[in-house]
Design a protein around this motif. Structure first.
Motif, PDB file in Angstrom:
ATOM      1  N   MET A  39       0.996  -1.253  -0.028  1.00 19.98           N
ATOM      2  CA  MET A  39      -0.055   0.087  -0.152  1.00 19.98           C
ATOM      3  C   MET A  39       0.994   1.298  -0.137  1.00 19.98           C
ATOM      4  O   MET A  39       0.741   2.389  -0.897  1.00 19.98           O
ATOM      5  N   GLN A  40       2.257   1.420   0.414  1.00 21.99           N
ATOM      6  CA  GLN A  40       2.694   2.430   1.561  1.00 21.99           C
ATOM      7  C   GLN A  40       3.315   3.337  -0.493  1.00 21.99           C
ATOM      8  O   GLN A  40       3.597   3.723  -0.876  1.00 21.99           O
ATOM      9  N   ASN A  41       4.260   1.589  -1.075  1.00 26.74           N
ATOM     10  CA  ASN A  41       4.808   2.252  -2.359  1.00 26.74           C
ATOM     11  C   ASN A  41       3.448   2.127  -3.719  1.00 26.74           C
ATOM     12  O   ASN A  41       3.368   2.978  -4.465  1.00 26.74           O
ATOM     13  N   ALA A  42       1.787   2.470  -3.349  1.00 26.67           N
ATOM     14  CA  ALA A  42       0.805   2.755  -4.428  1.00 26.67           C
ATOM     15  C   ALA A  42       0.261   3.503  -4.098  1.00 26.67           C
ATOM     16  O   ALA A  42      -0.232   4.653  -4.284  1.00 26.67           O
ATOM     17  N   GLY A  43       1.079   4.275  -2.617  1.00 21.79           N
ATOM     18  CA  GLY A  43       0.406   5.512  -2.279  1.00 21.79           C
ATOM     19  C   GLY A  43      -0.817   6.015  -1.384  1.00 21.79           C
ATOM     20  O   GLY A  43      -1.844   7.137  -1.452  1.00 21.79           O
ATOM     21  N   ASP A  97      -5.089   2.366   3.214  1.00 21.18           N
ATOM     22  CA  ASP A  97      -6.259   1.657   3.524  1.00 21.18           C
ATOM     23  C   ASP A  97      -6.711   1.355   2.502  1.00 21.18           C
ATOM     24  O   ASP A  97      -7.748   0.735   2.665  1.00 21.18           O
ATOM     25  N   SER A  98      -6.893   1.229   1.658  1.00 21.39           N
ATOM     26  CA  SER A  98      -7.270   0.743   0.543  1.00 21.39           C
ATOM     27  C   SER A  98      -7.062  -1.070  -0.333  1.00 21.39           C
ATOM     28  O   SER A  98      -5.979  -1.045  -0.280  1.00 21.39           O
ATOM     29  N   MET A  99      -8.325  -1.323   0.570  1.00 23.72           N
ATOM     30  CA  MET A  99      -7.994  -2.648   0.196  1.00 23.72           C
ATOM     31  C   MET A  99      -8.507  -3.640  -1.275  1.00 23.72           C
ATOM     32  O   MET A  99      -7.478  -4.283  -1.575  1.00 23.72           O
ATOM     33  N   THR A 100      -9.066  -2.767  -1.988  1.00 29.14           N
ATOM     34  CA  THR A 100      -8.955  -3.178  -3.012  1.00 29.14           C
ATOM     35  C   THR A 100      -7.499  -2.671  -4.447  1.00 29.14           C
ATOM     36  O   THR A 100      -7.356  -3.716  -4.863  1.00 29.14           O
ATOM     37  N   GLU A 101      -6.559  -2.017  -4.183  1.00 28.27           N
ATOM     38  CA  GLU A 101      -5.473  -1.967  -4.487  1.00 28.27           C
ATOM     39  C   GLU A 101      -5.017  -2.972  -3.775  1.00 28.27           C
ATOM     40  O   GLU A 101      -4.003  -3.709  -4.617  1.00 28.27           O
ATOM     41  N   LEU A 102      -4.783  -3.541  -2.840  1.00 30.39           N
ATOM     42  CA  LEU A 102      -3.629  -4.855  -1.983  1.00 30.39           C
ATOM     43  C   LEU A 102      -3.968  -5.954  -2.835  1.00 30.39           C
ATOM     44  O   LEU A 102      -3.321  -7.066  -3.157  1.00 30.39           O
ATOM     45  N   ARG A 109      -5.269 -14.378 -13.301  1.00 28.08           N
ATOM     46  CA  ARG A 109      -5.890 -15.510 -12.451  1.00 28.08           C
ATOM     47  C   ARG A 109      -4.948 -15.198 -11.124  1.00 28.08           C
ATOM     48  O   ARG A 109      -5.217 -16.302 -10.498  1.00 28.08           O
ATOM     49  N   LYS A 110      -4.169 -14.367 -11.309  1.00 29.65           N
ATOM     50  CA  LYS A 110      -3.925 -14.087  -9.658  1.00 29.65           C
ATOM     51  C   LYS A 110      -3.733 -13.174  -8.980  1.00 29.65           C
ATOM     52  O   LYS A 110      -3.358 -11.742  -9.641  1.00 29.65           O
ATOM     53  N   PHE A 111      -3.732 -12.806  -8.128  1.00 30.55           N
ATOM     54  CA  PHE A 111      -2.550 -11.266  -7.668  1.00 30.55           C
ATOM     55  C   PHE A 111      -1.707 -11.117  -8.230  1.00 30.55           C
ATOM     56  O   PHE A 111      -1.229 -11.705  -7.890  1.00 30.55           O
ATOM     57  N   ILE A 112      -1.964  -9.786  -7.810  1.00 30.47           N
ATOM     58  CA  ILE A 112      -0.508  -9.121  -8.258  1.00 30.47           C
ATOM     59  C   ILE A 112      -0.021  -9.314  -7.235  1.00 30.47           C
ATOM     60  O   ILE A 112       1.033  -8.984  -7.433  1.00 30.47           O
ATOM     61  N   HIS A 113      -0.284  -9.220  -6.099  1.00 33.26           N
ATOM     62  CA  HIS A 113       0.347  -8.981  -4.931  1.00 33.26           C
ATOM     63  C   HIS A 113       0.411 -10.048  -3.959  1.00 33.26           C
ATOM     64  O   HIS A 113       0.235 -10.442  -2.710  1.00 33.26           O
TER      65      HIS A 113
END
Length: 288
Positions: free
Chosen positions: A72-76, A79-84, A90-94
């Motif tokens: 989340m810190q790297n994405a700026g 508290d965005s769960m959507t980002e995480l 078919r895989k999570f980016i993170h």
């Protein structure tokens, strides 16, 4: 737990001069009545209480693990769960961060939810059937694939109750889910139920006793309706050990747990709900 009172409170309808409040009862009022009955009828059959089996709801706010916070810190964002839980294919980016979080909850017993493996908790059969609330349908699909890598069906079965990759949910309705959960429970097994919005309003799930909240709630109405899915009573009739020809009622769910990994959103939802209640009671709301 109906959504209607929220709309009434938000519109200030309850504080109009000619408004007439016939009755208002909160979940806390029911718990207080339950405890009062127990005190006044100590030593008696508690199953005769109209409040018998109402579970105590524990709300727990926890920080994400270090790797998820770094994402989340790297994405700026903070508290965005959507980002995480962003998905690519078919895989999570993170994927590594998400896998580390879920292992700390359901596998290792060393992280933020180590109490899931606490003997006293397991002895009370708490946190056995867990709803995991995610921000997107694709996140549920990827989460099922991820969890089945390290969770044995001998311990917990993973349900994706939104449409999976094949376009079909693992259960057709809440009645089917409840039957499957009861069957698992009779075999000493638990479950993980992945959802976004489905089965989070207007349904009862007696076996479900815990919720992992991994999305940003948009309103206190949505939040409260979601978490009160936990509070359905679960009462069973069993043979009375003192008299096998008779049966007695047993409360199978004393406590239920909400674990929210977005503490800021959690506290905002609780505060906004409190403001609505204060407005309904005619009290001016102030920032406290």
């Amino acid at each position: 737990v109906s959504g209607t009172p929220y709309y009434i409170l938000a519109s200030n309808e309850m504080i109009a001069e000619d408004a007439e409040i016939i009755s208002k009862v909160s979940y806390t009022d029911m718990l207080n009545a339950r405890d009062k009955y127990e005190r006044e009828h100590e030593g008696e059959d508690q199953s005769k209480s109209p409040y018998f089996g109402i579970p105590t709801l524990h709300k727990i706010g926890l920080r994400l693990n270090k790797e998820c916070r770094k994402v989340m810190q790297n994405a700026g964002v903070t508290d965005s769960m959507t980002e995480l839980f962003k998905v690519d294919g078919r895989k999570f980016i993170h994927e590594n961060a998400v896998e580390g979080l879920m292992k700390s909850i359901f596998e290792d017993g060393k992280g933020s939810l180590a109490f899931l493996k606490n003997k006293s908790v397991e002895g009370n059969k708490i946190c056995k059937h867990t709803l995991v609330v995610l921000p997107r349908v694709k996140a549920c699909r990827c989460m099922k694939d991820l969890l089945t890598k390290f969770i044995s069906e001998n311990n917990r079965k993973v349900f994706c109750i939104v449409n999976n990759w094949g376009g079909v949910a693992d259960v057709k309705d809440v009645n089917e889910l409840n039957k499957q959960l009861e069957n698992l429970d009779s075999k000493g097994k638990g479950s993980i139920i992945l959802t976004v919005n489905r089965f989070l309003t207007g349904v009862s799930m007696p076996c479900v006793d815990s919720m992992i909240y991994l999305k940003n709630a948009s309103s206190p109405q949505e939040y409260d309706q979601n978490i009160f899915r936990l509070c359905t009573r679960r009462i069973k009739k069993v043979k009375d050990p003192d008299n096998e020809s008779r049966s007695k009622k047993v409360n199978m769910k004393d406590n239920v747990y909400l674990i929210d990994f977005n503490m800021t959103n959690m506290f905002n939802m609780i505060a906004n709900s409190a403001r609505m209640k204060a407005a309904a009671e005619g009290n001016p709301t102030t920032e406290r």
